[in-house]
Write a protein that holds these residues in place. Sequence first.
Motif, short mmCIF file in Angstrom:
data_model
loop_
_atom_site.label_atom_id
_atom_site.label_comp_id
_atom_site.label_asym_id
_atom_site.label_seq_id
_atom_site.Cartn_x
_atom_site.Cartn_y
_atom_site.Cartn_z
N PHE A 15 0.89 -1.17 0.00
CA PHE A 15 0.00 0.00 0.00
C PHE A 15 0.92 1.21 0.00
CE2 PHE A 15 -2.46 -3.33 2.19
CZ PHE A 15 -3.53 -3.41 1.32
N PHE A 18 4.49 0.94 1.66
CA PHE A 18 4.47 -0.04 2.74
C PHE A 18 4.15 -1.44 2.19
CE2 PHE A 18 2.04 -2.34 6.02
CZ PHE A 18 3.04 -2.43 6.98
N ALA A 20 2.79 -4.73 2.75
CA ALA A 20 1.93 -5.38 3.76
C ALA A 20 2.07 -6.89 3.73
CB ALA A 20 0.47 -4.98 3.53
N SER A 39 0.44 -11.41 14.83
CA SER A 39 -0.07 -10.32 15.66
C SER A 39 -0.74 -9.26 14.78
CB SER A 39 1.07 -9.71 16.48
OG SER A 39 2.10 -9.37 15.60
N SER A 40 -1.39 -8.30 15.45
CA SER A 40 -2.15 -7.28 14.75
C SER A 40 -1.27 -6.52 13.74
CB SER A 40 -2.72 -6.32 15.80
OG SER A 40 -3.48 -5.36 15.16
N GLY A 41 -1.80 -6.34 12.55
CA GLY A 41 -1.09 -5.54 11.54
C GLY A 41 -0.03 -6.30 10.75
N CYS A 42 0.09 -7.62 10.95
CA CYS A 42 1.17 -8.35 10.26
C CYS A 42 0.80 -8.71 8.83
CB CYS A 42 1.56 -9.60 11.03
SG CYS A 42 0.37 -10.94 10.89
N GLY A 43 -0.46 -8.49 8.43
CA GLY A 43 -0.83 -8.72 7.03
C GLY A 43 -1.80 -9.87 6.82
N LYS A 44 -2.36 -10.43 7.89
CA LYS A 44 -3.22 -11.62 7.77
C LYS A 44 -4.46 -11.32 6.93
CE LYS A 44 -3.94 -11.86 12.29
NZ LYS A 44 -3.24 -10.65 12.76
N THR A 45 -5.16 -10.23 7.29
CA THR A 45 -6.40 -9.91 6.57
C THR A 45 -6.11 -9.61 5.11
OG1 THR A 45 -7.42 -9.09 8.58
CG2 THR A 45 -8.37 -8.33 6.52
N THR A 46 -4.98 -8.97 4.85
CA THR A 46 -4.63 -8.65 3.46
C THR A 46 -4.46 -9.94 2.65
OG1 THR A 46 -3.59 -6.63 4.23
CG2 THR A 46 -3.03 -7.33 2.01
N GLU A 163 -10.72 -13.93 11.93
CA GLU A 163 -10.94 -13.84 13.39
C GLU A 163 -12.39 -14.16 13.72
OE1 GLU A 163 -8.60 -12.72 15.73
OE2 GLU A 163 -7.08 -11.70 14.52
P1 ATP Z 1 -5.38 -7.26 12.48
O1 ATP Z 1 -5.14 -8.57 13.19
O2 ATP Z 1 -5.20 -6.06 13.34
O3 ATP Z 1 -6.64 -7.26 11.67
P2 ATP Z 1 -3.79 -7.96 10.14
O4 ATP Z 1 -2.65 -8.86 10.42
O5 ATP Z 1 -5.01 -8.58 9.57
O6 ATP Z 1 -4.15 -7.12 11.42
P3 ATP Z 1 -3.84 -6.28 7.78
O7 ATP Z 1 -5.23 -5.78 7.99
O8 ATP Z 1 -3.62 -7.27 6.72
O9 ATP Z 1 -3.23 -6.84 9.15
O10 ATP Z 1 -2.89 -5.02 7.53
C1 ATP Z 1 -1.51 -5.17 7.32
C2 ATP Z 1 -0.88 -3.80 7.21
O11 ATP Z 1 -1.29 -3.19 5.99
C3 ATP Z 1 -1.29 -2.87 8.33
O12 ATP Z 1 -0.16 -2.10 8.70
C4 ATP Z 1 -2.36 -1.99 7.71
O13 ATP Z 1 -2.36 -0.70 8.29
C5 ATP Z 1 -1.92 -1.94 6.26
N1 ATP Z 1 -3.07 -1.82 5.35
C6 ATP Z 1 -4.07 -2.71 5.19
N2 ATP Z 1 -4.94 -2.29 4.26
C7 ATP Z 1 -4.51 -1.08 3.83
C8 ATP Z 1 -4.98 -0.11 2.86
N3 ATP Z 1 -6.09 -0.34 2.14
N4 ATP Z 1 -4.25 1.01 2.70
C9 ATP Z 1 -3.13 1.24 3.41
N5 ATP Z 1 -2.62 0.38 4.32
C10 ATP Z 1 -3.30 -0.78 4.54
#
Ligand code: ATP
Length: 350
Positions: A15, A18, A20, A39-46, A163
Amino acid sequence: MNEAVLQCVGVTKSFGDFVAVRDVTFDVSRGEIVAILGSSGCGKTTVLRLIAGLERPDAGQILIRGEVASTPQRQTPPDKRGIGMVVQEYALFPHMTVRQNVAFGLNNLSNDQKKGRVAEVMSLVRLENLQDRYPHELSGGQQQRIALARTMAPRPSAVLLDEPFSNIDAGLRSEVRRDVEEILRVNDIAAVLVTHDRDEAFAIADRVAVMSDGELHQVDTPEAVYHLPSSKRVAQMTATCDFIEGVVLQDGTVDTEAGILAYDTHSSDIKPGSSVELVIHPDDFGIDENESGAMIVQAREFRGDATVLVIALPSGATLRCRQDSHCAITSGRRVDLILNRPGPFAAFSV
Ligand code: ATP
């Protein structure tokens, strides 16, 4: 296991500047549950959004049932992938009954077919008698099962769960998790479940994909990531653990303050004479309390279902040892460690 239903090959997504998700490769077979743990923000949802077709990769490709669904140049639309997604907040439509919610994705069926399929999936999640209720009239666990029923209604070949249990009370969570697991298994669905809870990942998954900072560090069975982590980071992410230093002997064991211990490793650098660190889990050692013991109990924590003793070794390093809830050994007592486990300890070079 069967053939791969989902394959991510070298998938990267940024993104702006960054990154992800970086070079992620893993696959999921029919009937298999893979948990992405991180952990939170590591990229799982992406990763889930990439598989669902809601994001486009910058590099790599995603295959679904052997066919290319995502590349940087070409995307199969989300609704043509045959993949269902269940998110944390269930996303049920509040103004629709359960029946209408579950039928929502079945527009290509006749009314009779729709009715039949809704009844089928409602019985699958064992909530046949709630079809006329509205979401606010259901418990969190029931809402989650309805969300799963809605996802399963169009017969997806894979389900992505983000989750899915985190909004459910701790007391109900393991019951709902077992229900969801059974539904996925009975239907031979390939599933990717995202969680930051290692107990949850271990309890439900056939394989755990350990993720941090956008990268997958190890994809393996729960037992393998726990007992033979590929790095210290994976060891710390998948278990409560301590590290103990030692030197590798000619016979392939390691000489440590806690005794001569067998080891196993992913590293090819470890040879006789090398200094290594071994991963020690709290259940690896029992305790023998005696006045001439070489170690001292530095602290004691009663946890209800266990007592955790912090044991100071002669060097000053400490190990946590889990004992039963009746353990009466107190701080300041001298003890020796007794090896509890037959298997080798994971070793890393220092
Ligand atoms: P959580 O457990 O908190 O949901 P996660 O592991 O699922 O976290 P992601 O949601 O995949 O993490 O996000 C990974 C990183 O990419 C984060 O730093 C988030 O801020 C960033 N990110 C996700 N989507 C976008 C977007 N559309 N634009 C900019 N940054 C993004």
